[in-house]
Design a protein around this motif. Structure first.
Motif, short mmCIF file in Angstrom:
data_model
loop_
_atom_site.label_atom_id
_atom_site.label_comp_id
_atom_site.label_asym_id
_atom_site.label_seq_id
_atom_site.Cartn_x
_atom_site.Cartn_y
_atom_site.Cartn_z
N LEU A 42 -38.60 -53.37 -70.15
CA LEU A 42 -37.16 -53.21 -70.34
C LEU A 42 -36.42 -53.23 -69.01
O LEU A 42 -35.33 -53.80 -68.90
CB LEU A 42 -36.87 -51.91 -71.09
N LEU A 43 -37.00 -52.62 -67.98
CA LEU A 43 -36.35 -52.60 -66.67
C LEU A 43 -36.28 -54.01 -66.07
O LEU A 43 -35.26 -54.37 -65.46
CB LEU A 43 -37.12 -51.67 -65.73
N VAL A 44 -37.33 -54.79 -66.26
CA VAL A 44 -37.32 -56.17 -65.75
C VAL A 44 -36.18 -56.96 -66.38
O VAL A 44 -35.43 -57.66 -65.70
CB VAL A 44 -38.67 -56.86 -66.02
N PHE A 45 -36.02 -56.81 -67.70
CA PHE A 45 -34.96 -57.55 -68.37
C PHE A 45 -33.58 -57.07 -67.92
O PHE A 45 -32.69 -57.88 -67.65
CB PHE A 45 -35.07 -57.40 -69.89
N VAL A 46 -33.39 -55.76 -67.84
CA VAL A 46 -32.08 -55.21 -67.47
C VAL A 46 -31.70 -55.65 -66.06
O VAL A 46 -30.55 -56.07 -65.81
CB VAL A 46 -32.09 -53.67 -67.57
N VAL A 47 -32.64 -55.59 -65.13
CA VAL A 47 -32.35 -55.97 -63.75
C VAL A 47 -32.03 -57.46 -63.66
O VAL A 47 -31.04 -57.87 -63.03
CB VAL A 47 -33.54 -55.63 -62.82
N TYR A 48 -32.84 -58.29 -64.32
CA TYR A 48 -32.61 -59.74 -64.27
C TYR A 48 -31.28 -60.10 -64.93
O TYR A 48 -30.48 -60.86 -64.36
CB TYR A 48 -33.75 -60.47 -64.97
#
Length: 274
Positions: A42-48
């Protein structure tokens, strides 16, 4: 201090009357892997997604491919990519306002209040609980009865907005088959956009709110054969809601990445027809 003394006035797993277990948990497996992997994903998606939404560049490629992170492109800044705005430009061009500010808040609300994502981030970030047989660190649990979690009940309303945005994404994918100079063309980018739209529709249609719209409050399915037919199909999709929730995060990133690379000139879109 004895276990009994420690438990006086305590709440939750340490409340009076509960079994006194000194260990944090009796589990010996790597129970933390699942919530850790979920948090990382989830963090990868939010940051990207956040970085791309505010980059405000490389969002329109080959004069026809519009990334879903910028759809609909309604900012005055969309004029930098002629043809990217299908519904007009009326939002101010400001680095703090995403070009797709009209849709992103509703999509964020739809994802945040989604029943599966609630379970995912409740366990991974709020640790409520992190896993089965692992006690919560919270002394008190009020569920979704107080602010801000009570806003989760608005999921059914965000669903309707998500349907509208999916229609807009579908329109973007269809108009991308027409090049302003070459007419009807089919490229790899068209297949990427179509695949992403199909997966987004599967995620939206498999939503619990969609299932309720189709068959909720019915007491006699036999009197509503059409709604019953749709309800059975949506119910079948609903069993894979978690799969579509994750796969659409990946498809959104891959679609945006493809459009970005073509817009940058890093790769060339392969024409299949036209």
């Amino acid at each position: 201090m004895t276990a009994t003394a420690r438990r006086v006035g305590a709440r939750g797993v340490d409340a009076p009357g509960r079994a006194a277990v000194g260990a944090r948990t009796l589990r010996t497996d790597r129970w933390w892997l699942a919530p850790a992997a979920t948090a990382a994903g989830l963090l990868v998606f939010v940051v990207y997604a956040t970085a791309r939404a505010f980059e405000q560049a490389y969002f329109f490629a080959d004069e026809r491919y519009l990334t879903p992170f910028y759809s609909p492109c309604v900012s005055l800044g969309c004029a930098s990519a002629p043809g990217s705005s299908h519904f007009g430009m009326f939002l101010p061009d400001n680095p703090l306002i995403p070009y797709a500010a009209l849709s992103l808040p509703f999509l964020l609300g739809f994802r945040l209040t989604c029943y599966y994502y609630r379970k995912a981030y409740y366990r991974s970030f709020w640790l409520a609980p992190a896993a089965c047989a692992v006690p919560e660190p919270h002394a008190r649990q009020t569920g979704e009865t107080r602010f801000p979690l009570i806003l989760q009940n608005a999921h059914r309303y965000f669903f309707y907005f998500a349907v509208l945005v999916s229609l807009v994404n579908t329109y973007d994918a269809l108009v991308a088959f027409r090049h302003p100079d070459d007419g009807f063309v089919v490229g790899v980018g068209n297949l990427v956009l179509l695949a992403n739209v199909a997966l987004l529709w599967c995620y939206t249609a498999s939503c619990h709110s969609c299932r309720h719209v189709m068959g909720g409050r019915l007491t006699h399915f036999s009197k509503h054969p059409v709604r019953y037919w749709f309800w059975t199909r949506i119910s079948a999709l609903n069993t894979r809601h978690m799969f579509f929730a994750w796969i659409t995060l990946a498809s959104l990133i891959l679609t945006d990445l493809y459009v970005t690379l073509v817009a940058r000139g890093t790769i060339v879109d392969l024409r299949l027809i036209g």
